[in-house]
Design a protein around this motif. Structure first.
Motif, mmCIF file in Angstrom:
data_model
loop_
_atom_site.group_PDB
_atom_site.id
_atom_site.type_symbol
_atom_site.label_atom_id
_atom_site.label_comp_id
_atom_site.label_asym_id
_atom_site.label_seq_id
_atom_site.Cartn_x
_atom_site.Cartn_y
_atom_site.Cartn_z
ATOM 1 N N PRO A 38 -33.039 48.567 -29.219
ATOM 2 C CA PRO A 38 -33.935 48.765 -28.139
ATOM 3 C C PRO A 38 -34.980 47.613 -27.634
ATOM 4 O O PRO A 38 -35.651 47.993 -26.740
ATOM 5 N N THR A 82 -24.822 47.112 -23.987
ATOM 6 C CA THR A 82 -26.544 46.973 -24.643
ATOM 7 C C THR A 82 -26.934 45.376 -23.923
ATOM 8 O O THR A 82 -28.061 45.188 -23.633
ATOM 9 N N TYR A 85 -28.608 46.231 -20.662
ATOM 10 C CA TYR A 85 -30.139 46.591 -20.848
ATOM 11 C C TYR A 85 -30.833 45.406 -21.511
ATOM 12 O O TYR A 85 -32.004 45.494 -21.070
ATOM 13 N N THR A 86 -30.503 44.497 -22.220
ATOM 14 C CA THR A 86 -31.180 43.515 -22.685
ATOM 15 C C THR A 86 -31.727 42.476 -21.627
ATOM 16 O O THR A 86 -32.844 42.051 -21.390
ATOM 17 N N ILE A 215 -33.629 54.501 -28.917
ATOM 18 C CA ILE A 215 -32.198 54.477 -28.420
ATOM 19 C C ILE A 215 -31.762 55.309 -27.457
ATOM 20 O O ILE A 215 -31.427 55.297 -26.559
ATOM 21 N N ARG A 218 -33.635 55.267 -24.042
ATOM 22 C CA ARG A 218 -33.532 54.080 -23.298
ATOM 23 C C ARG A 218 -32.214 53.549 -22.867
ATOM 24 O O ARG A 218 -31.838 52.775 -21.945
ATOM 25 N N MET A 219 -31.196 53.723 -23.992
ATOM 26 C CA MET A 219 -30.158 52.920 -24.059
ATOM 27 C C MET A 219 -28.683 53.731 -23.839
ATOM 28 O O MET A 219 -28.536 54.847 -24.017
ATOM 29 N N PRO A 222 -25.950 56.344 -26.690
ATOM 30 C CA PRO A 222 -27.049 56.422 -27.745
ATOM 31 C C PRO A 222 -26.641 57.087 -28.905
ATOM 32 O O PRO A 222 -26.965 56.727 -29.944
#
Length: 233
Positions: A38, A82, A85-86, A215, A218-219, A222
């Motif tokens: 995260p 992810t 997300y990054t 996590i 936000r992700m 999860p």
């Protein structure tokens, strides 16, 4: 000199903070700061603030240049998800930092010559694991990005701690700080003593609950990401 060897942080800030508390004289990071976790921005900021040399890993490369990470099939869908997300989290400075990371570092300290790279001397995508044959490793060395010319080869990428001899060459993998894959969920790292050439592998408990909470909040994926962290594989 006590060199703290770290690798495969994967945006796990709590684990990174914990391993950096180990007494040391220097730190070298073997790459893969980002993906899966995260806090890619906080991990980059901490490494930059402490001026820690970092090698570019395949996940750093994938984020920086928007290319395939060429990681294993089992976790590839998580890496792709992810990464989106990054990209949302990192600013221009963070992206440029990843783009400018080197593929290898050479060090000579107390007469010990080290060749440090993310995965293998030949590629940032190849694994050197405990079961990798001597012949395979020798081929990687023969076709290395630059001639090895060292007594110690230090790599990450597999997320599995290793201390192995190949002739006069010692191969060291400190394991993964933020995504262990050997069944032990604790953060993994190693201390290399340049005076005697000895390696001490370490496992440390960290605030995994805090990471799991972030996590979940936000992700993508999860439940799967949290299960991997808790299992250690």
């Amino acid at each position: 000199m006590r060199i703290l060897l770290i690798a495969d942080i994967h945006a796990n800030y709590e684990a990174l903070e914990t391993v950096l508390e180990i007494p040391h004289d220097r730190v070298i990071c073997l790459g893969d700061i980002v993906d899966y976790g995260p806090d890619p921005d906080k991990c980059i900021d901490l490494l930059r603030m402490k001026e820690i040399p970092v090698i570019r890993g395949n996940h750093d490369n994938a984020v920086a240049f928007k290319v395939d990470c060429q990681c294993g099939y089992k976790y590839k869908h998580l890496s792709i998800a992810t990464r989106e997300y990054t990209w949302e989290i990192l600013d221009k400075s963070g992206m440029e930092y990843l783009q400018n990371l080197p593929l290898l570092i050479r060090e000579e300290i107390d007469g010990k010559r080290l060749y440090l790279t993310h995965a293998s001397p030949r590629s940032m995508f190849e694994y050197i694991k405990p079961e990798t044959t001597d012949e395979e490793i020798q081929n990687m060395i023969n076709e290395a990005m630059e001639p090895l010319e060292a007594e110690f080869l230090v790599v990450g990428h597999s997320h599995i701690p290793m201390n192995r001899k190949l002739g006069n060459l010692k191969i060291i993998n400190p394991g993964s700080v933020g995504q262990p894959r050997d069944g032990d969920p604790r953060a993994s790292c190693a201390i290399f003593d340049t005076e005697n050439g000895k390696v001490e592998h370490l496992r440390l408990d960290y605030d995994i609950e805090s990471v799991c909470t972030k996590i979940k909040e936000r992700m993508p994926h999860p439940d799967e990401l949290i299960a991997i962290l808790r299992r250690g594989y």
